[in-house]
Design a protein around this motif. Structure first.
Motif, PDB file in Angstrom:
ATOM      1  N   ASP A   1       0.816  -0.992   0.433  1.00 12.47           N
ATOM      2  CA  ASP A   1      -0.111  -0.147  -0.049  1.00 12.47           C
ATOM      3  C   ASP A   1       0.892   1.495  -0.365  1.00 12.47           C
ATOM      4  O   ASP A   1       0.654   2.138  -0.651  1.00 12.47           O
ATOM      5  N   GLN A   2       2.009   1.148   0.153  1.00 13.94           N
ATOM      6  CA  GLN A   2       2.976   1.767   0.273  1.00 13.94           C
ATOM      7  C   GLN A   2       3.370   2.095  -0.859  1.00 13.94           C
ATOM      8  O   GLN A   2       4.134   3.792  -0.940  1.00 13.94           O
TER       9      GLN A   2
ATOM     10  N   ARG B   1      -4.974  -1.914  -1.782  1.00 22.02           N
ATOM     11  CA  ARG B   1      -5.670  -1.197  -2.080  1.00 22.02           C
ATOM     12  C   ARG B   1      -6.960  -1.334  -3.542  1.00 22.02           C
ATOM     13  O   ARG B   1      -8.590  -0.808  -3.896  1.00 22.02           O
ATOM     14  N   ASP B   2      -6.432  -2.759  -3.641  1.00 22.07           N
ATOM     15  CA  ASP B   2      -7.782  -2.967  -4.622  1.00 22.07           C
ATOM     16  C   ASP B   2      -8.820  -4.270  -3.378  1.00 22.07           C
ATOM     17  O   ASP B   2      -8.289  -5.326  -2.835  1.00 22.07           O
ATOM     18  N   ALA B   3      -9.859  -3.356  -2.953  1.00 25.60           N
ATOM     19  CA  ALA B   3     -11.211  -4.669  -2.245  1.00 25.60           C
ATOM     20  C   ALA B   3     -11.129  -5.809  -2.627  1.00 25.60           C
ATOM     21  O   ALA B   3     -11.029  -7.256  -2.476  1.00 25.60           O
ATOM     22  N   ASP B   4     -10.709  -6.060  -3.692  1.00 27.16           N
ATOM     23  CA  ASP B   4     -11.069  -7.851  -4.699  1.00 27.16           C
ATOM     24  C   ASP B   4     -10.303  -8.898  -4.332  1.00 27.16           C
ATOM     25  O   ASP B   4      -9.555  -9.694  -3.792  1.00 27.16           O
TER      26      ASP B   4
END
Length: 152
Positions: free
Chosen positions: A13-14, A115-118
């Motif tokens: 995520d970073q 950052r991608d819910a799936d």
């Protein structure tokens, strides 16, 4: 190999996969491990191949793909399949690539975009499946400085 393969989940995520993967591959080679990187498409394999040639001005990571031939000679092999023609000890799964049997590896690394819910949901399901198979499972997330912290 032992059925208790180490399964690492890297929550990105970073930094992006393109930023993180070369460093993890360098560390694998420093350990004396051969590596396989499994992506979800041939286009992604080609993009990763280009990245490994150009990610650092002073060096590159020696690697090959099916297109290059002689997979057994490559310390890093990029593929869309579950094959292991370079006898890799560590396998990186990116872009949601799936591996039916992790037992041939010392370590399998799932890398997913936080950052991608799936991707997060798929990683949770893969985590549970790996635990049920008796693998040694751990979860790693980057802190604000980009350092990996073991969270579980």
């Amino acid at each position: 190999m032992s059925s208790a393969t180490e399964i690492y989940f890297y929550h990105l995520d970073q930094r992006s996969l393109d930023e993180v993967l070369p460093t993890l591959l360098e560390r694998s080679l420093e350990r004396g491990w051969r590596a396989a990187v499994q992506a979800a498409s041939e286009e992604r394999v080609e993009a990763l191949s280009t990245r490994l040639w150009t990610y650092h001005e002073e060096s590159f990571l020696p690697h090959g793909t099916r297109r290059d031939g002689s997979p057994e000679t490559h310390p890093i092999y990029l593929t869309v399949g579950e094959d292991n023609p370079n006898a890799a000890q560590v396998r990186f799964l990116v872009d949601g690539a799936e591996l039916a049997d992790a037992s041939d590896y010392v370590r399998v690394v799932y890398m997913f975009d936080g950052r991608d819910a799936d991707a997060v949901a798929r990683a949770r399901a893969d985590w549970q499946a790996a635990k049920e198979k008796g693998h040694d499972v751990s979860y790693w997330q980057q802190d604000e400085s980009g350092r990996w912290q073991k969270k579980a």
